[in-house]
Write a protein that holds these residues in place. Structure first.
Motif, PDB file in Angstrom:
ATOM      1  N   LEU A 273       0.812  -1.220   0.000  1.00 11.51           N
ATOM      2  CA  LEU A 273       0.000   0.000   0.000  1.00 11.51           C
ATOM      3  C   LEU A 273       0.847   1.272   0.000  1.00 11.51           C
ATOM      4  N   GLN A 274       2.136   1.126   0.257  1.00 15.38           N
ATOM      5  CA  GLN A 274       3.010   2.301   0.317  1.00 15.38           C
ATOM      6  C   GLN A 274       3.080   3.005  -1.044  1.00 15.38           C
ATOM      7  N   GLY A 275       3.300   4.299  -0.976  1.00 17.53           N
ATOM      8  CA  GLY A 275       3.456   5.039  -2.217  1.00 17.53           C
ATOM      9  C   GLY A 275       2.947   6.465  -2.085  1.00 17.53           C
ATOM     10  N   VAL A 276       2.921   7.180  -3.202  1.00 10.85           N
ATOM     11  CA  VAL A 276       2.478   8.572  -3.242  1.00 10.85           C
ATOM     12  C   VAL A 276       1.254   8.677  -4.149  1.00 10.85           C
ATOM     13  N   ALA A 277       0.208   9.334  -3.644  1.00 12.30           N
ATOM     14  CA  ALA A 277      -1.004   9.548  -4.437  1.00 12.30           C
ATOM     15  C   ALA A 277      -1.563  10.929  -4.120  1.00 12.30           C
ATOM     16  N   ASN A 278      -1.859  11.691  -5.162  1.00 17.95           N
ATOM     17  CA  ASN A 278      -2.429  13.033  -5.007  1.00 17.95           C
ATOM     18  C   ASN A 278      -1.583  13.926  -4.099  1.00 17.95           C
ATOM     19  N   GLY A 279      -0.278  13.753  -4.200  1.00 19.58           N
ATOM     20  CA  GLY A 279       0.629  14.609  -3.446  1.00 19.58           C
ATOM     21  C   GLY A 279       0.842  14.219  -2.003  1.00 19.58           C
ATOM     22  N   VAL A 280       0.294  13.084  -1.568  1.00 25.24           N
ATOM     23  CA  VAL A 280       0.460  12.620  -0.184  1.00 25.24           C
ATOM     24  C   VAL A 280       1.167  11.269  -0.194  1.00 25.24           C
ATOM     25  N   GLU A 281       2.207  11.154   0.621  1.00 22.97           N
ATOM     26  CA  GLU A 281       2.950   9.893   0.729  1.00 22.97           C
ATOM     27  C   GLU A 281       2.365   9.038   1.846  1.00 22.97           C
ATOM     28  N   PHE A 282       2.237   7.731   1.576  1.00 24.46           N
ATOM     29  CA  PHE A 282       1.775   6.781   2.585  1.00 24.46           C
ATOM     30  C   PHE A 282       2.912   5.830   2.897  1.00 24.46           C
ATOM     31  N   GLN A 283       3.315   5.795   4.171  1.00 23.65           N
ATOM     32  CA  GLN A 283       4.430   4.968   4.618  1.00 23.65           C
ATOM     33  C   GLN A 283       3.908   3.854   5.531  1.00 23.65           C
ATOM     34  N   VAL A 284       4.459   2.656   5.385  1.00 25.49           N
ATOM     35  CA  VAL A 284       4.102   1.514   6.230  1.00 25.49           C
ATOM     36  C   VAL A 284       5.379   0.911   6.787  1.00 25.49           C
ATOM     37  N   THR A 285       5.452   0.787   8.104  1.00 23.49           N
ATOM     38  CA  THR A 285       6.594   0.160   8.769  1.00 23.49           C
ATOM     39  C   THR A 285       6.092  -1.026   9.568  1.00 23.49           C
ATOM     40  N   ARG A 286       6.670  -2.183   9.336  1.00 23.61           N
ATOM     41  CA  ARG A 286       6.234  -3.374  10.058  1.00 23.61           C
ATOM     42  C   ARG A 286       6.721  -3.325  11.498  1.00 23.61           C
ATOM     43  N   GLY A 287       5.817  -3.635  12.423  1.00 19.74           N
ATOM     44  CA  GLY A 287       6.154  -3.651  13.836  1.00 19.74           C
ATOM     45  C   GLY A 287       6.338  -5.073  14.351  1.00 19.74           C
ATOM     46  N   VAL A 288       6.019  -5.281  15.638  1.00 20.72           N
ATOM     47  CA  VAL A 288       6.232  -6.583  16.262  1.00 20.72           C
ATOM     48  C   VAL A 288       5.248  -7.604  15.706  1.00 20.72           C
ATOM     49  N   THR A 289       5.668  -8.865  15.728  1.00 21.98           N
ATOM     50  CA  THR A 289       4.868  -9.965  15.186  1.00 21.98           C
ATOM     51  C   THR A 289       4.792 -11.091  16.207  1.00 21.98           C
ATOM     52  N   ARG A 290       3.611 -11.671  16.321  1.00 25.79           N
ATOM     53  CA  ARG A 290       3.466 -12.917  17.088  1.00 25.79           C
ATOM     54  C   ARG A 290       3.322 -14.057  16.088  1.00 25.79           C
ATOM     55  N   PRO A 291       4.240 -15.027  16.114  1.00 28.05           N
ATOM     56  CA  PRO A 291       4.172 -16.117  15.139  1.00 28.05           C
ATOM     57  C   PRO A 291       3.021 -17.066  15.430  1.00 28.05           C
ATOM     58  N   VAL A 292       2.645 -17.835  14.439  1.00 29.20           N
ATOM     59  CA  VAL A 292       1.595 -18.846  14.622  1.00 29.20           C
ATOM     60  C   VAL A 292       2.079 -19.916  15.591  1.00 29.20           C
TER      61      VAL A 292
END
Length: 377
Positions: A273-292
Motif C-alpha cells: 500500500l506504500q506510495g504517493v497519491a495526489n501529493g500525499v505519501e503513505f508509509q508503512v513500517t512493520r512492527g512486532v509480530t506474534r508467530p503462529v
C-alpha cells in the motif's frame, strides 16, 4: 494430599486480588507497571527467590521467581508466564471500580490477566503451606508489555522458556473453562501519511491533508479483511490546530491470520500500500509480530490431557481450541515447547469498561493450576 483438596478460599482470594486491581498498570506508564511488579514480588516472596529485572525500551521491569526444589537448575521444569500490564489508562478505576455483585467482580485488568496471575501465585502458596513438593521445579515470570506485542521482553520469555519443559499461561479462560492449545499469528504496523500544510481558512486548496488521506487508507485497509486474514486500525494521532491543513498523520494497524502463510500474504498486502497519491505519501513500517502457534502439537496435547482429567475431577468438561487474540504463548508454542494457555479465570468484557470475572472460577482455576503443578513430570 490431593492438590484439589487444598483450602482455597474465595473471599480470601478476592481480598488479596483487590489491591492488585486497584494498582492500575497501563503498559505505557512504566512507573505504574513497576508499582504492580512490587506487589507481585511481595506476594511471590512467600517461599521463592524473587528477582527484579530492569525494564528497557521505556517499559517497566519484570519479576522472576524461582521456588526451592532439589532439581532447580539441574533439570527443565515448569514456567508460568503472565503479564501485569493492562490496556486501561490511569483513572479507569473511577468508572470501573473493583466491585463485587454476586458472582461477578469488576475491575480494570481483573480478567486480562491479573486474576489468572493471582490465582497462579495462590496455588503455589497453598502447595507450599501444605508441604507439597512439585515433581518439577517451578518458575514464575511476570512481564510488563504484552498488550503492545511484548517488544521488550520477548527474548527474556524465550530464554526462560528454553530452560523449561512446560509453559503454563494464565491468560483468561474461555467462558466454558476451555484452554488454548494454539494461537493465530498477529502482525502490527506503524502507518504515516505525509501531506502538505497550509492555512485551512485562507488557503485550503494549497494544502494536502494527511488526515484525509489516512482516513481513506483506513477504509481501504479494513476492507481487506477476509475469512483468512483480518485488518484493523486502532490508533490515530494527527493535528494540533483546526485552522491548519495537517502535514502528517500517524496510525497503528493490526492484522491477524490463522496460518503463517495467510499472515505472510497479509503483510505483503499491507506493505504494497506504500506510495504517493495526489501529493500525499503513505508509509508503512512493520512492527512486532506474534508467530503462529500451531495447534495439536504432541507435547501440548499431553499437557492438555492432564488438564482435562483434572477438570473432570473438579466437575467440568475442558475443551481445547486454537484461537485468535495473541499471547506470550505464541512465542513458546512456536518454539515447540509444550504450552497450555488460557488457564486463568473465567469472565467477560476484557479490554472494555465492563471487564469482569466470575468469582466462582477463582477456586476452580486455582485447583486446576495446583493440579497441573503436582501432576506434570
Amino acid at each position: 494430599m490431593n492438590p484439589l483438596a487444598l483450602p482455597f478460599d474465595t473471599d480470601e482470594m478476592l481480598a488479596g486480588l483487590k489491591p492488585w486491581i486497584e494498582c492500575e498498570s497501563p503498559t505505557h506508564d512504566a512507573a505504574a507497571v513497576d508499582r504492580m511488579m512490587d506487589m507481585a514480588a511481595f506476594a511471590l516472596a512467600e517461599g521463592a527467590t524473587v528477582e527484579r529485572i530492569p525494564g528497557r525500551m521505556g517499559f517497566g521491569g519484570s519479576v522472576r521467581a524461582r521456588f526451592p526444589h532439589p532439581d532447580m537448575g539441574k533439570k527443565p521444569g515448569i514456567l508460568i508466564v503472565g503479564h501485569m500490564d493492562t490496556v486501561h489508562p490511569i483513572g479507569t478505576l473511577d468508572v470501573l471500580p473493583f466491585k463485587r455483585e454476586g458472582d461477578i467482580c469488576y475491575g480494570p485488568g481483573i480478567m486480562d490477566m491479573k486474576g489468572g496471575n493471582y490465582v497462579s501465585v495462590e496455588a503455589i502458596r497453598q502447595l507450599i503451606r501444605a508441604g507439597l513438593q512439585t515433581p518439577l521445579p517451578v518458575t514464575v515470570l511476570f512481564t510488563p508489555d504484552e498488550e503492545v506485542g511484548t517488544p521488550s521482553t520477548r527474548s527474556l520469555i524465550e530464554a526462560e522458556a528454553a530452560r523449561n519443559k512446560y509453559v503454563l499461561v494464565p491468560e483468561p479462560a474461555d467462558q466454558d473453562g476451555g484452554a488454548v492449545i494454539g494461537r493465530y499469528a498477529i502482525a502490527r504496523f506503524d502507518l504515516r501519511t505525509v501531506g502538505q500544510p497550509s492555512h485551512a481558512g485562507a488557503r485550503l486548496a494549497d494544502g494536502k491533508s494527511a488526515i484525509a488521506a489516512m482516513a481513506r487508507k483506513i477504509i481501504e485497509i479494513e476492507d481487506m479483511t477476509g475469512p483468512d486474514c483480518t485488518f484493523s486500525v486502532g490508533v490515530i494521532h494527527a493535528g494540533q490546530w483546526v485552522n491548519c491543513v495537517s502535514s502528517t498523520c500517524d496510525a497503528e494497524a493490526l492484522t491477524m491470520a490463522k496460518t503463517q502463510e495467510d499472515l505472510d500474504r497479509g503483510v505483503a498486502r499491507m506493505m504494497a500500500l506504500q506510495g504517493v497519491a495526489n501529493g500525499v505519501e503513505f508509509q508503512v513500517t512493520r512492527g512486532v509480530t506474534r508467530p503462529v502457534w500451531e495447534p495439536n502439537q504432541s507435547g501440548t496435547m499431553a499437557i492438555f490431557d492432564v488438564a482435562r482429567s483434572i477438570a473432570k475431577e473438579i466437575g467440568f468438561d475442558m475443551k481445547g481450541r486454537s484461537q485468535g487474540g495473541g499471547s506470550d504463548g505464541n512465542f513458546t508454542g512456536y518454539m515447540g515447547i509444550p504450552t497450555l494457555d488460557s488457564l486463568g479465570v473465567r469472565g467477560n468484557g476484557l479490554h472494555t469498561l465492563t471487564e469482569h470475572i466470575e468469582v466462582s472460577s477463582l477456586v476452580e482455576r486455582a485447583q486446576l493450576m495446583a493440579g497441573l503443578l503436582m501432576r506434570l513430570d
